[in-house]
Design a protein around this motif. Sequence first.
Motif, PDB file in Angstrom:
ATOM      1  N   UNK A  12       0.705  -1.026   0.217  1.00 43.85           N
ATOM      2  CA  UNK A  12      -0.094   0.292   0.591  1.00 43.85           C
ATOM      3  C   UNK A  12       0.586   1.750  -0.104  1.00 43.85           C
ATOM      4  N   UNK A  13       0.256   2.852  -0.684  1.00 44.70           N
ATOM      5  CA  UNK A  13       0.900   4.102  -0.342  1.00 44.70           C
ATOM      6  C   UNK A  13       1.625   4.189   0.902  1.00 44.70           C
ATOM      7  N   UNK A  14       1.564   4.625   1.259  1.00 38.39           N
ATOM      8  CA  UNK A  14       2.581   5.555   2.731  1.00 38.39           C
ATOM      9  C   UNK A  14       1.555   6.002   2.716  1.00 38.39           C
ATOM     10  N   UNK A  15       1.382   6.394   3.884  1.00 37.22           N
ATOM     11  CA  UNK A  15      -0.066   6.818   4.922  1.00 37.22           C
ATOM     12  C   UNK A  15      -2.063   6.786   4.166  1.00 37.22           C
ATOM     13  N   UNK A  16      -1.930   5.363   4.138  1.00 34.81           N
ATOM     14  CA  UNK A  16      -2.762   5.226   3.547  1.00 34.81           C
ATOM     15  C   UNK A  16      -3.255   4.382   4.381  1.00 34.81           C
ATOM     16  N   UNK A  17      -4.872   4.218   4.741  1.00 29.89           N
ATOM     17  CA  UNK A  17      -5.756   3.564   5.546  1.00 29.89           C
ATOM     18  C   UNK A  17      -6.693   3.582   5.214  1.00 29.89           C
ATOM     19  N   UNK A  18      -7.683   2.311   6.334  1.00 24.83           N
ATOM     20  CA  UNK A  18      -8.908   1.390   6.330  1.00 24.83           C
ATOM     21  C   UNK A  18      -9.978   1.906   7.484  1.00 24.83           C
ATOM     22  N   UNK A  19     -11.067   2.344   7.429  1.00 22.58           N
ATOM     23  CA  UNK A  19     -12.016   2.664   8.259  1.00 22.58           C
ATOM     24  C   UNK A  19     -12.822   1.563   8.616  1.00 22.58           C
ATOM     25  N   UNK A  20     -13.153   0.942   9.163  1.00 23.71           N
ATOM     26  CA  UNK A  20     -13.971  -0.069   9.265  1.00 23.71           C
ATOM     27  C   UNK A  20     -15.562   0.789   9.740  1.00 23.71           C
ATOM     28  N   UNK A  21     -16.577  -0.132   8.644  1.00 20.39           N
ATOM     29  CA  UNK A  21     -17.849   0.517   8.140  1.00 20.39           C
ATOM     30  C   UNK A  21     -18.475   0.493   9.247  1.00 20.39           C
ATOM     31  N   UNK A  22     -18.726  -0.564  10.374  1.00 18.25           N
ATOM     32  CA  UNK A  22     -19.274  -0.936  11.316  1.00 18.25           C
ATOM     33  C   UNK A  22     -18.647   0.108  12.802  1.00 18.25           C
ATOM     34  N   UNK A  23     -17.512  -0.261  12.848  1.00 18.38           N
ATOM     35  CA  UNK A  23     -17.290   0.656  14.083  1.00 18.38           C
ATOM     36  C   UNK A  23     -16.760   2.170  13.570  1.00 18.38           C
ATOM     37  N   UNK A  24     -16.378   2.384  12.576  1.00 16.17           N
ATOM     38  CA  UNK A  24     -15.052   3.525  12.105  1.00 16.17           C
ATOM     39  C   UNK A  24     -14.666   4.169  12.946  1.00 16.17           C
ATOM     40  N   UNK A  25     -13.615   3.456  12.950  1.00 11.63           N
ATOM     41  CA  UNK A  25     -12.299   2.680  13.463  1.00 11.63           C
ATOM     42  C   UNK A  25     -11.099   2.803  12.089  1.00 11.63           C
ATOM     43  N   UNK A  26     -10.014   3.215  12.093  1.00  9.80           N
ATOM     44  CA  UNK A  26      -9.499   3.432  11.271  1.00  9.80           C
ATOM     45  C   UNK A  26      -8.314   3.226  11.326  1.00  9.80           C
ATOM     46  N   UNK A  27      -7.519   1.338  10.736  1.00  8.81           N
ATOM     47  CA  UNK A  27      -6.175   0.972  10.343  1.00  8.81           C
ATOM     48  C   UNK A  27      -6.162   0.894   9.532  1.00  8.81           C
ATOM     49  N   UNK A  28      -4.659   1.000   9.517  1.00 11.15           N
ATOM     50  CA  UNK A  28      -3.408   1.449   9.215  1.00 11.15           C
ATOM     51  C   UNK A  28      -3.611   0.349   7.602  1.00 11.15           C
ATOM     52  N   UNK A  29      -2.857   0.682   6.735  1.00 12.96           N
ATOM     53  CA  UNK A  29      -1.794  -0.371   5.592  1.00 12.96           C
ATOM     54  C   UNK A  29      -0.516  -0.024   5.909  1.00 12.96           C
ATOM     55  N   UNK A  30      -0.216  -1.437   5.983  1.00 10.67           N
ATOM     56  CA  UNK A  30       1.461  -1.057   5.870  1.00 10.67           C
ATOM     57  C   UNK A  30       1.804  -1.965   4.407  1.00 10.67           C
ATOM     58  N   UNK A  31       2.932  -2.171   4.795  1.00 11.80           N
ATOM     59  CA  UNK A  31       3.798  -2.315   3.406  1.00 11.80           C
ATOM     60  C   UNK A  31       3.107  -3.499   2.416  1.00 11.80           C
ATOM     61  N   UNK A  32       2.918  -4.291   3.292  1.00  4.48           N
ATOM     62  CA  UNK A  32       1.853  -5.329   2.684  1.00  4.48           C
ATOM     63  C   UNK A  32       0.421  -4.972   2.118  1.00  4.48           C
ATOM     64  N   UNK A  33       0.455  -4.224   2.849  1.00  3.84           N
ATOM     65  CA  UNK A  33      -1.361  -3.979   2.241  1.00  3.84           C
ATOM     66  C   UNK A  33      -2.266  -3.983   3.235  1.00  3.84           C
ATOM     67  N   UNK A  34      -3.359  -4.871   1.642  1.00  3.99           N
ATOM     68  CA  UNK A  34      -4.438  -5.364   2.135  1.00  3.99           C
ATOM     69  C   UNK A  34      -4.201  -6.797   2.910  1.00  3.99           C
ATOM     70  N   UNK A  35      -3.378  -7.230   2.282  1.00  2.00           N
ATOM     71  CA  UNK A  35      -2.398  -8.767   2.645  1.00  2.00           C
ATOM     72  C   UNK A  35      -1.804  -8.782   3.934  1.00  2.00           C
TER      73      UNK A  35
END
Length: 710
Positions: free
Chosen positions: A122-145
């Motif tokens: 994943x690109x530097x600074x990417x994140x993923x927000x949970x659609x249920x609790x709306x908490x954000x999690x960072x994407x590490x260098x392996x991305x969604x993997x």
Amino acid sequence: MEEELKCPVCGSLFREPIILPCSHNVCLPCARTIAVQTPESEQHLPALLHPRGTAAPAPGPPGGSAAPPDPECAAGGGGDHADKLSLHSETDSGYGSYTPSLKSPNGAAGAAAPRGAGAGPGPAGSSLTCPQCHRSASLERRGLRGFQRNRLLEAIVQRYQQGRAAAAKCQLCDRSPAEPAAVLCEQCEVLYCAACQLRCHPARGPFAKHRLAPPPGHPGAPGGDGKGAGGGRKPATCAEHDLEHYSMYCVSCRSPVCYQCLEDGRHGKHDVKALGAMWKQHKAQLSQALNGVSDKAKEAKEFLVQLKNLLQQIQENGLDYEACLVAQCDALVDALTRQKAKLLTKVTKEREHKLKVVWDQINHCTLKLRQSTGLMEYCLEVIKENDPSGFLQISDALIKRVQVSQEQWVKGALEPKVSAEFDLTLDSEPLLEAIHHLDFIQMKLPPVPLLQLEKCCTRNNSVTLAWRMPPLSHNPVEGYILELDDGDGGQFREVYVGKETLCTIDGLHFNSTYNARVKAFNSSGVGPYSKTVILQTSDVAWFTFDPSSAHRDIVLSNDNQTATCSSYDDRVVLGTAAFSKGVHYWELHVDRYDNHPDPAFGIARINVVKDMMLGKDDKAWAMYVDNNRSWFMHCNSHTNRTEGGVSKGATVGVLLDLNKHNLTFYINGQQQGPPAFENIEGVFMPALSLNRNVQKCQLSTEKTQSAHCS
């Protein structure tokens, strides 16, 4: 269960679900669409999006791959800065606390990442927000993997689809049974067989844009490859090391790990246990937790049955109340109609009376007018005659007739005897007011009281009863009526009316069985009776002197079994038991006897006079005794003088036989004459009078029992 198997982003069954750090799941394709860029102003705060002690991935050179983080920095770099951030972040759990926007499907802000961007680094600074609790999690260098794939959920979805496919039938077929479904319209959410699709869902017009998919579980459907949860699924491999299988479980990270992960040292200080043992332990914990949920589910099902029964009761009661309301209103209308008829009858009678009076007056006036007119015409003709002698012959008589005719028209004769107005006024305002205020009252008859059997008891010849209203009872209660029979199976009678829920009834028969019941009342009326409780009074009476009814100069001690007096005048003290039938015997022991006083022993009613010797009024029957003789006394009448007195240590016995209605006295075991009194009936209490010269007249604890022989 289907709601548990649907992705919160797309709303369909999970496809390749991944586990977010907050333990929620999303489809991998959906995760690619909701991954966003972290705002540039916050990219310098790596600790906000990464677990404590883990460095953010360093941005790689343009066109190149991201460089691995420095191990020292990964282990402890930026500690002070991370401590400051911990005041307003959730780094311990691995995800931050961004407030998402509502522009994207799951509430995440920013533009969607290109499809497939999450599959690689994943690109530097990417994140993923949970659609249920709306908490954000960072994407590490392996991305969604870097997120673990929920293989267990994926297997459950496959089994669910297969089971649903076996039962997937056309929803529009007229045939019985329906044909197997061939397609599913994702917009209509309807299953069609081939024939029904051509007839009801042609691929033209507004249906041309609808998407037709294979039915769930079909081999052509997403995830419907036919593989079950068994041998078709490969063993799980490590997300970090593709060639290694999971073999251990890191308790600190709450994640399965492989042997290579342990060799890398990243879990060196963590609590690591065997995967199989932790699997069994967590299964046991889940099963135990499910037992509690199962109990609650059972209670919920019973509650639903109760609610459904309540629905039926409400429906039935509503119909009953409607019928009752119609009947009550019809009764009011009928009563008003009957009263209307009565009032109309009164008006008719008044009208007919007035008409009769007027017609009688018309007829009477017409007759007199005709007579007067005839007389006037005759007199005028007489006046026209020129015969003086003939005129004088009849003039006196005519004058008298005219005067009499004039006198007939007395004052009031030419006035109507009745008025045209009716002196009847219908006062309908109170009734109209009552109709306008006619409404339902919330008060109903009170429900059945519940007897509290654990608090109901008997003592000697008294009974104590306690009751309460049932729970969830909203009808007001103004009081209670307690009823008791006669102890011999006779009629019930009221023994208490009041607001208390605890009542003691004294003066009952010994060795008798009483039936008691209670009912509540309010302004609407009296409610139904409670269940009947059966109470058995004691076979033997145990009593002491009663401090509540004793004269104030009486001093009681030894648990109210010893009586002395502080006055030189005789004072009365009663026992705590009351007798109305049977045979009863008790003894009193004279502990000290000085200056030859005259103590009196016997029985009395509750309202006996207590400031003079026992037996001087009509409420007591007694034997008074000195050191040589004894006398019987009632209503201040002295009878049956008998030799034998009392001294220190003497014992006086009293035998009350209510079967034969007589009273007998004993001194030191010797009967004092014949039975003292005859025809004794009613309720009596043991009684004693003494002054300060008689010290410690003590009830013998072995003989304060009353043998009930009825």
